[in-house]
Scaffold this motif. Structure first.
Motif, mmCIF file in Angstrom:
data_model
loop_
_atom_site.group_PDB
_atom_site.id
_atom_site.type_symbol
_atom_site.label_atom_id
_atom_site.label_comp_id
_atom_site.label_asym_id
_atom_site.label_seq_id
_atom_site.Cartn_x
_atom_site.Cartn_y
_atom_site.Cartn_z
ATOM 1 N N ARG A 224 57.572 63.677 5.921
ATOM 2 C CA ARG A 224 58.175 64.780 5.172
ATOM 3 C C ARG A 224 57.662 64.755 3.727
ATOM 4 N NH1 ARG A 224 62.652 68.254 4.667
ATOM 5 N NH2 ARG A 224 63.560 68.297 2.573
ATOM 6 N N GLY A 225 57.150 65.870 3.260
ATOM 7 C CA GLY A 225 56.669 65.974 1.892
ATOM 8 C C GLY A 225 55.318 65.332 1.645
ATOM 9 N N HIS A 226 54.676 64.838 2.692
ATOM 10 C CA HIS A 226 53.375 64.175 2.527
ATOM 11 C C HIS A 226 52.320 65.196 2.088
ATOM 12 C CE1 HIS A 226 49.856 61.701 3.508
ATOM 13 N NE2 HIS A 226 50.689 60.668 3.533
ATOM 14 N N ASP A 227 51.332 64.720 1.345
ATOM 15 C CA ASP A 227 50.265 65.618 0.895
ATOM 16 C C ASP A 227 49.564 66.302 2.054
ATOM 17 O OD1 ASP A 227 50.754 65.094 -1.754
ATOM 18 O OD2 ASP A 227 49.128 63.632 -1.979
ATOM 19 N N LEU A 228 49.481 65.628 3.207
ATOM 20 C CA LEU A 228 48.815 66.198 4.373
ATOM 21 C C LEU A 228 49.695 67.181 5.146
ATOM 22 C CD1 LEU A 228 46.924 63.069 5.773
ATOM 23 C CD2 LEU A 228 45.966 65.002 4.504
ATOM 24 N N MET A 229 50.924 67.408 4.688
ATOM 25 C CA MET A 229 51.835 68.369 5.321
ATOM 26 C C MET A 229 52.017 69.620 4.459
ATOM 27 S SD MET A 229 52.745 66.827 8.195
ATOM 28 C CE MET A 229 54.381 67.248 8.811
ATOM 29 N N LYS A 230 51.416 69.655 3.280
ATOM 30 C CA LYS A 230 51.617 70.767 2.355
ATOM 31 C C LYS A 230 50.719 71.941 2.735
ATOM 32 C CE LYS A 230 53.009 67.639 -1.347
ATOM 33 N NZ LYS A 230 52.663 67.010 -2.647
ATOM 34 N N THR A 231 51.316 73.141 2.758
ATOM 35 C CA THR A 231 50.605 74.357 3.133
ATOM 36 C C THR A 231 51.012 75.502 2.218
ATOM 37 O OG1 THR A 231 52.324 75.131 4.652
ATOM 38 C CG2 THR A 231 50.657 73.634 5.571
ATOM 39 N N ARG A 232 50.361 76.620 2.399
ATOM 40 C CA ARG A 232 50.732 77.814 1.631
ATOM 41 C C ARG A 232 52.163 78.238 1.955
ATOM 42 N NH1 ARG A 232 46.352 82.184 2.135
ATOM 43 N NH2 ARG A 232 47.474 82.996 3.947
ATOM 44 N N TYR A 233 52.580 78.075 3.187
ATOM 45 C CA TYR A 233 53.956 78.416 3.569
ATOM 46 C C TYR A 233 54.956 77.437 2.980
ATOM 47 C CZ TYR A 233 58.060 78.972 6.602
ATOM 48 O OH TYR A 233 59.340 79.150 7.089
ATOM 49 N N SER A 234 54.618 76.151 2.973
ATOM 50 C CA SER A 234 55.517 75.110 2.466
ATOM 51 C C SER A 234 54.745 74.201 1.504
ATOM 52 C CB SER A 234 56.097 74.289 3.618
ATOM 53 O OG SER A 234 56.936 73.258 3.130
ATOM 54 N N PRO A 235 54.629 74.607 0.232
ATOM 55 C CA PRO A 235 53.929 73.771 -0.748
ATOM 56 C C PRO A 235 54.530 72.378 -0.897
ATOM 57 C CG PRO A 235 54.252 75.992 -1.600
ATOM 58 C CD PRO A 235 55.071 75.891 -0.344
ATOM 59 N N SER A 236 55.812 72.227 -0.527
ATOM 60 C CA SER A 236 56.476 70.923 -0.620
ATOM 61 C C SER A 236 56.215 70.053 0.603
ATOM 62 C CB SER A 236 57.984 71.107 -0.801
ATOM 63 O OG SER A 236 58.551 71.737 0.343
ATOM 64 N N GLY A 237 55.649 70.624 1.661
ATOM 65 C CA GLY A 237 55.398 69.866 2.883
ATOM 66 C C GLY A 237 56.657 69.467 3.618
ATOM 67 N N THR A 238 57.689 70.287 3.535
ATOM 68 C CA THR A 238 58.979 69.950 4.142
ATOM 69 C C THR A 238 59.412 70.913 5.247
ATOM 70 O OG1 THR A 238 60.141 71.184 2.410
ATOM 71 C CG2 THR A 238 59.776 68.829 2.022
ATOM 72 N N SER A 239 58.598 71.932 5.519
ATOM 73 C CA SER A 239 58.978 72.893 6.560
ATOM 74 C C SER A 239 57.728 73.510 7.169
ATOM 75 C CB SER A 239 59.890 73.987 5.994
ATOM 76 O OG SER A 239 59.210 74.736 4.998
ATOM 77 N N THR A 240 57.920 74.179 8.302
ATOM 78 C CA THR A 240 56.837 74.873 8.979
ATOM 79 C C THR A 240 57.431 75.986 9.824
ATOM 80 O OG1 THR A 240 54.831 74.565 10.308
ATOM 81 C CG2 THR A 240 56.810 73.393 11.036
ATOM 82 N N ARG A 241 56.566 76.736 10.510
ATOM 83 C CA ARG A 241 57.023 77.818 11.375
ATOM 84 C C ARG A 241 56.661 77.524 12.823
ATOM 85 N NH1 ARG A 241 54.183 82.620 8.040
ATOM 86 N NH2 ARG A 241 52.857 80.836 7.534
ATOM 87 N N GLY A 242 57.662 77.485 13.676
ATOM 88 C CA GLY A 242 57.433 77.512 15.098
ATOM 89 C C GLY A 242 57.178 76.180 15.772
#
Length: 654
Positions: A224-242
């Motif tokens: 959670r919050g890792h640099d490799l989880m950060k995206t335009r949708y979730s800049p914090s890397g704490t959420s995603t879609r689907g």
């Protein structure tokens, strides 16, 4: 539709991506058998190879038991129906397109339903599922009223749309078609009730819900919050879609549903010349399976992992890292946000099966990585389980292990823990480094490569014997294997087998186990039953996949044959069998319709109703020509569906 070689509308099985030199399970079996033959005695944990069950049921009584498989085996057939033994009835239930929520839009036989309609109907290709009694949070004994949670693994685009998918010059051009495909994935939760006559109906209920490939999800655990989880949708890397490619499943001791993301990598594309290890090791390619990323707009561009901006917060290079997890859903709270648990590892999860829980002991669960030459994993929670108190936080802090099967029948669980000295030494020896535990779990496959885990023949479903605690896993097949040996005389291995092990720790949390082979699938001249004898007409099978124990310790085995093995082989249509580990007796209980996989199984607590899923009947059908018309018959599109199985006399299924 215009055909295009860059977009694949197939079954989505992963291409092999394990290039490690780790030992393969067949090498282990071969070496173990040579040692047995050389030693003469000491059949021990490899006793299967000598025709003796190694992990016999210790609870077997001295007196003669009643017949635990009291039915006549169903014969092999290729009928376009569901065949069950005499005295039983199988009824199709909640097929793809059944309206379950919202405005309850009806299913249209020409498949002209919109994407919005599909978001309110059962999804396509039913797979793993679980029945939750309405009192699941307490006694969990109510059998005539509950919630049925059903996975939807993937889609057949030619059947999902009226005239198949629209592809022009190698690109998808119809956004509503793609939204419909995304909405046909995920999970359906429906409230169901059994009448006094034994008939099941779906209730219009506020609890009914669709979770799709676009539903907002929360990320928890070490990544959670890792640099490799950060995206335009979730800049914090704490959420995603689907959630996508929802294959097998699990359920927690605290009454929630777990859906597992299996062959998710094919949904993404990256055109980068060099892929980072967290994409390459998972088989990301330059073109995706369905071409969703070729539609303009953020909701579709997230499937394009190509680096296109200065940093990860401005593109979707990391979007694939938010998939490949176990997803927890509270079926009783339709407003809850599903959670992806990263402590359980990132790979092609086939399912998650729990060891028996004990108050004051850790929670232990197992999962297979369903791809050729991949691994079997175990998770042990850091904190202890407390009935009526514990919750999903137990799945966020703990240790993930990977299995090593030794030739002498012993086994070791190897920790994938950056703080573990042995793991650190393995990384140094391999020249591999990880920044932190989140990095380890995002790159679970690489971590398992590094410690020397045993490569397996597509580990799929697991099941734990309710009395002995022995763990069983299906190894479906492996067409990539080239070397034959006396125990598995096939090159390649098209038939698969079932492996089992017994933990040496009483609460399953230890690091050592003993293993053997329970069953070697195949035709009469190339197979072994649990007693080491060839399989017979009433139980030959191939490509074992689904696995489940009922409350009396009978093992239910489901198959997933495909291609020529399904169309022309000696096994007929895919099937479901029942095997008794106490006696080794195994019988075929069900045969599915044409082209279908038999998958997903659950039962009511009173065992008077068995739910089984029939997936992709008529696989390979076009939008105008059908190889199956199950379950609606006539000249109608085939539809995946749940089947309700019961005894005609109203008693227990077995």
């Amino acid at each position: 539709m215009t055909d295009d070689n860059n977009i694949l509308f197939g079954n989505g099985d992963e291409l092999p991506s394990n290039r490690s030199a780790n030992p393969h399970i067949q090498d282990v079996i071969n070496l173990g058998r040579r040692k047995i033959l050389a030693g003469g005695a000491a059949l021990g944990a490899l006793a299967f190879l000598g025709g003796v069950p190694a992990l016999a049921d210790q609870a077997k009584p001295a007196f003669k038991r009643r017949n635990r498989l009291p039915f006549d085996a169903v014969s092999i057939n290729r009928a376009d129906t569901v065949t069950v033994p005499a005295g039983y009835t199988a009824t199709a239930f909640i097929p793809w397109g059944t309206p379950i929520c919202g405005s309850y839009p009806g299913y249209l036989e020409d498949a002209s339903n919109s994407a919005q309609d599909q978001a309110q109907q059962t999804g396509m290709h039913h797979d793993g599922m679980h029945f939750f009694p309405m009192d699941a949070k307490f006694r969990a004994r109510k059998s005539d009223h509950g919630l049925l949670a059903v996975n939807h693994e993937y889609i057949d685009a030619p059947l999902l749309h009226r005239n198949g998918p629209t592809v022009v010059n190698g690109k998808r051009v119809n956004a509503d078609e793609v939204r419909k495909e995304i909405n046909a994935h995920g999970v359906s939760i429906v409230e169901v009730r059994r009448s006094v006559r034994g008939e099941w109906t779906m209730l219009p209920s506020a609890r009914n819900r669709r979770i799709t490939g676009a539903t907002p999800m929360r990320i928890e655990g070490p990544a959670r919050g890792h640099d490799l989880m950060k995206t335009r949708y979730s800049p914090s890397g704490t959420s995603t879609r689907g959630t996508l490619n929802n294959c097998s499943n699990g359920y927690t001791p605290w009454g929630t549903y777990l859906t597992c993301e299996e062959n998710w990598a094919g949904y993404f594309a990256s055109r980068d010349a060099e892929l980072p290890r967290h994409l390459q090791r998972y088989g990301i390619r330059s073109a995706s399976r369905y071409g969703w990323e070729t539609i303009p707009g953020d909701e579709f561009q997230r499937f394009d992992a190509t680096v296109s901006a200065e940093g990860p917060r401005a593109d979707y290079r990391n979007e694939p890292n938010t998939f490949g997890w176990i997803v927890e859903i509270d079926p009783f709270d339709p407003d809850s946000t599903p959670v992806k648990h990263t402590a359980l590892g990132r790979f092609a999860h086939e399912g998650l099966v729990f060891a028996p829980t004990r108050s004051g002991a850790p929670v232990v669960c197992y999962s297979g990585d369903d791809s050729q030459n991949e691994y079997i994993y175990k998770y042990v929670s850091r904190d202890k389980y407390r009935p009526q108190q514990s919750d999903s936080r137990l799945l966020d802090e703990g240790t993930l292990y990977v299995a090593r099967f030794n030739p002498d029948g012993s086994g070791d669980w190897l920790p994938l823990d950056i703080e573990d000295a042995g793991f650190q030494q393995a990384c140094i020896a391999a020249g591999v480094s990880f920044a932190d535990q989140g990095d380890v779990l995002i790159n679970t496959r690489l971590a398992a490569d590094t410690v020397g885990a045993t490569r397996m023949d597509r580990p799929e479903w697991g099941a734990v014997h309710p009395n002995t605690g022995d763990v069983y896993f299906t190894l479906t097949n492996n067409s990539a294997r080239q070397e034959a040996d006396a125990a598995n005389p096939r090159a390649p291995n098209p038939y698969g087998h079932i492996i089992r092990w017994r933990e040496l720790s009483s609460n399953h949390s230890g690091t050592q186990f003993q293993w053997d082979l329970y069953l070697l699938a195949g035709p009469q001249n190339d197979s072994r039953d649990p007693l080491g004898k060839p399989l017979s007409d009433e139980n030959i099978l191939a490509s074992p996949d689904g696995l489940w124990f009922d409350d009396e310790g009978r093992l239910w085995i489901q198959t997933d044959m495909s291609g020529t093995q399904l169309e022309k082989g000696p096994f007929g249509n895919n099937q479901m069998l029942v095997s008794d580990p106490q006696t080794g007796e195994t019988k075929r209980f069900l045969v599915g319709p044409v082209g279908a996989e038999v998958t997903g199984i659950t039962a009511t607590p009173d065992f008077r109703t068995l739910f089984v899923n029939i997936q992709h009947p008529g696989e390979g059908s076009s939008s105008t020509e059908y190889t199956s018309t199950w379950p609606d018959e006539g000249n109608r599109r085939p539809r995946s569906a749940t089947v309700v199985i019961s005894r005609n006399d109203g008693g227990r299924v077995l």
